[in-house]
Structure formats: structure tokens, C-alpha cells
Scaffold this motif. Structure first.
Motif, PDB file in Angstrom:
ATOM      1  N   CYS A   8      36.975  64.494  41.204  1.00  0.00           N
ATOM      2  CA  CYS A   8      37.117  63.229  41.913  1.00  0.00           C
ATOM      3  C   CYS A   8      36.808  62.099  40.940  1.00  0.00           C
ATOM      4  O   CYS A   8      35.780  62.120  40.252  1.00  0.00           O
ATOM      5  CB  CYS A   8      36.172  63.144  43.103  1.00  0.00           C
ATOM      6  N   ILE A  10      36.113  58.213  40.815  1.00  0.00           N
ATOM      7  CA  ILE A  10      35.792  57.062  41.660  1.00  0.00           C
ATOM      8  C   ILE A  10      35.639  55.820  40.798  1.00  0.00           C
ATOM      9  O   ILE A  10      35.298  55.892  39.619  1.00  0.00           O
ATOM     10  CB  ILE A  10      34.509  57.306  42.476  1.00  0.00           C
ATOM     11  N   TRP A  59      30.585  56.993  47.627  1.00  0.00           N
ATOM     12  CA  TRP A  59      31.090  58.087  46.794  1.00  0.00           C
ATOM     13  C   TRP A  59      30.872  59.456  47.429  1.00  0.00           C
ATOM     14  O   TRP A  59      31.758  60.314  47.397  1.00  0.00           O
ATOM     15  CB  TRP A  59      30.459  58.038  45.399  1.00  0.00           C
ATOM     16  N   ALA A  63      33.919  61.935  48.154  1.00  0.00           N
ATOM     17  CA  ALA A  63      34.076  63.027  47.198  1.00  0.00           C
ATOM     18  C   ALA A  63      33.855  64.381  47.852  1.00  0.00           C
ATOM     19  O   ALA A  63      34.624  65.324  47.615  1.00  0.00           O
ATOM     20  CB  ALA A  63      33.119  62.830  46.029  1.00  0.00           C
ATOM     21  N   ARG A  66      36.560  66.281  49.452  1.00  0.00           N
ATOM     22  CA  ARG A  66      37.582  66.857  48.572  1.00  0.00           C
ATOM     23  C   ARG A  66      37.058  67.999  47.722  1.00  0.00           C
ATOM     24  O   ARG A  66      37.832  68.702  47.094  1.00  0.00           O
ATOM     25  CB  ARG A  66      38.162  65.746  47.693  1.00  0.00           C
ATOM     26  N   ASN A  73      33.112  71.653  41.068  1.00  0.00           N
ATOM     27  CA  ASN A  73      33.264  70.262  41.486  1.00  0.00           C
ATOM     28  C   ASN A  73      32.737  69.302  40.419  1.00  0.00           C
ATOM     29  O   ASN A  73      31.605  69.437  39.950  1.00  0.00           O
ATOM     30  CB  ASN A  73      32.512  70.027  42.796  1.00  0.00           C
ATOM     31  N   LEU A  75      32.635  64.987  39.051  1.00  0.00           N
ATOM     32  CA  LEU A  75      32.750  63.587  39.440  1.00  0.00           C
ATOM     33  C   LEU A  75      32.887  62.725  38.193  1.00  0.00           C
ATOM     34  O   LEU A  75      32.029  62.757  37.310  1.00  0.00           O
ATOM     35  CB  LEU A  75      31.515  63.155  40.239  1.00  0.00           C
TER      36      LEU A  75
END
Length: 198
Positions: A8, A10, A59, A63, A66, A73, A75
Motif C-alpha cells: 500500500c 499512501i 492510513w 491499508a 487491502r 504486507n 507500507l
């Protein structure tokens, strides 16, 4: 069951590639130079002119919708200079970023941070201080930080590209420069994937 890599991204409108006629921005260019054995699910979660205060408030909800329970995962945080527009103190900006990084760490989400690039309508010294503050927060947490302000502050191609557009956001050349900085500052090592010829 392994659900692969989910990333993700952002940040503000720079994450969305605003001003890029090709629609790739730096995120698309970076992913185009990232080779993985399995497809990577990438979500670009941009909000124009967003401060770190607003970013820290949204966030996690966006996030985690998803991310997968069994996926790797990650970020990526693309920081802008809206904190200066809104008059946030350096202490507040630092705290906002720290809260995001600490929250991600608690959820075992690896982070990668891209600092704010130069903007002609923002005081360069103030932006340099903000970028340094962001970098310090990341360093204390052993999170990769890509300094973009200092390398681009006097870069003629960056400034020419911004001036050719709306005077604030880069075009294809500028996003290419941002992508180059990301790719050459720990991106592949952070993802644990082979480094292409970049």
C-alpha cells in the motif's frame, strides 16, 4: 496459504502521479523496474494536499482493508510538504510519522518512506528541515528513508519539468527522477527482490 506481496502506497497527489502525462508517477515507474516471482498487489491510496495529521488518521483503516492475513504486507509512505502549508510544527510532523511507523510495526507491516521533494512555492530551508526531521524519525526506527529534497533542490531538470507543468508538480522527467532515487536507495533490498539494471 501464502497470499504473496501486498504493497500500500499512501501519501498526497505525488503518490498518484499528478501531472504525469503517462499516468505512471514515480510509483508506476518503480514497480515497472521491480521484478518478483509472483505478481505484487499494489494499492495507491492518495489524497491531494494531505498533511501528516490527516495521513496518520486514515492510513490504518485504508491499508488494512487491502492487506491479507497470510500475505507479506508492506507500507510505502510518500510524504509531501503540506505540513508547512498548514503551519504544523516540526514536533507535530515528527510525531505523526512516528505514530504511523509505530502502528505499522505493531502490526508487523514493513515500512519504506519517501521524503518530500522541492516545491517552488515553499521555503526551501523549511522544507529541508522537515525532510531532515522525517529522516531522523525513520533512522531511529531503522526504516528506509529516501531523501528527495536535497538531491533535487538545485537539479535543473527537476525545476524545468515543474515549471513546464503547473509550477508545483513534476511531469514525466520529474517523476522519473523520483523513481531513480527510490530505486537507488534500498528499494529492492527492502522488498527482498533482485535488483534489475536501473
Amino acid at each position: 496459504m501464502d497470499e504473496g506481496l501486498r504493497v500500500c502506497v499512501i501519501g498526497d497527489e505525488l503518490v498518484a502521479g499528478l501531472g504525469d502525462a503517462r499516468g505512471l508517477g514515480w510509483v508506476g515507474r518503480v514497480m515497472a523496474r521491480t521484478s518478483t516471482e509472483e505478481p505484487v498487489f499494489v494499492s495507491q491510496l492518495a489524497v491531494p494536499r494531505e498533511s501528516t495529521t490527516a495521513l496518520s488518521a486514515r492510513w490504518e483503516t485504508e491499508a488494512h482493508r487491502r492487506f491479507g492475513a497470510h500475505s507479506d504486507n508492506r507500507l510505502v509512505i510518500g510524504l509531501g510538504s503540506t505540513d508547512l502549508d498548514e503551519g504544523l510544527s516540526l514536533a507535530r510532523s515528527r510525531l505523526n510519522l512516528a505514530n504511523i511507523l509505530d502502528g505499522a510495526a505493531a502490526s508487523r507491516v514493513g515500512c519504506f518512506v519517501v521524503g518530500p521533494p522541492p516545491r517552488p512555492d515553499v521555503d526551501g530551508d523549511a522544507l529541508a528541515q522537515l525532510s531532515h526531521a522525517f529522516g531522523d524519525v525513520c533512522q531511529r526506527r531503522h526504516v528506509p528513508y529516501v531523501e528527495t529534497h536535497e538531491p533535487l533542490r538545485t537539479h535543473e531538470q527537476w525545476h524545468a519539468d515543474v515549471a513546464a507543468g503547473d509550477g508545483v508538480h513534476p511531469g514525466q522527467a520529474g517523476y522519473g527522477l523520483l523513481a531513480w532515487l527510490v530505486l537507488h536507495n534500498g528499494w529492492h533490498a527492502w522488498l527482498g527482490v533482485p535488483t534489475d539494471a536501473v
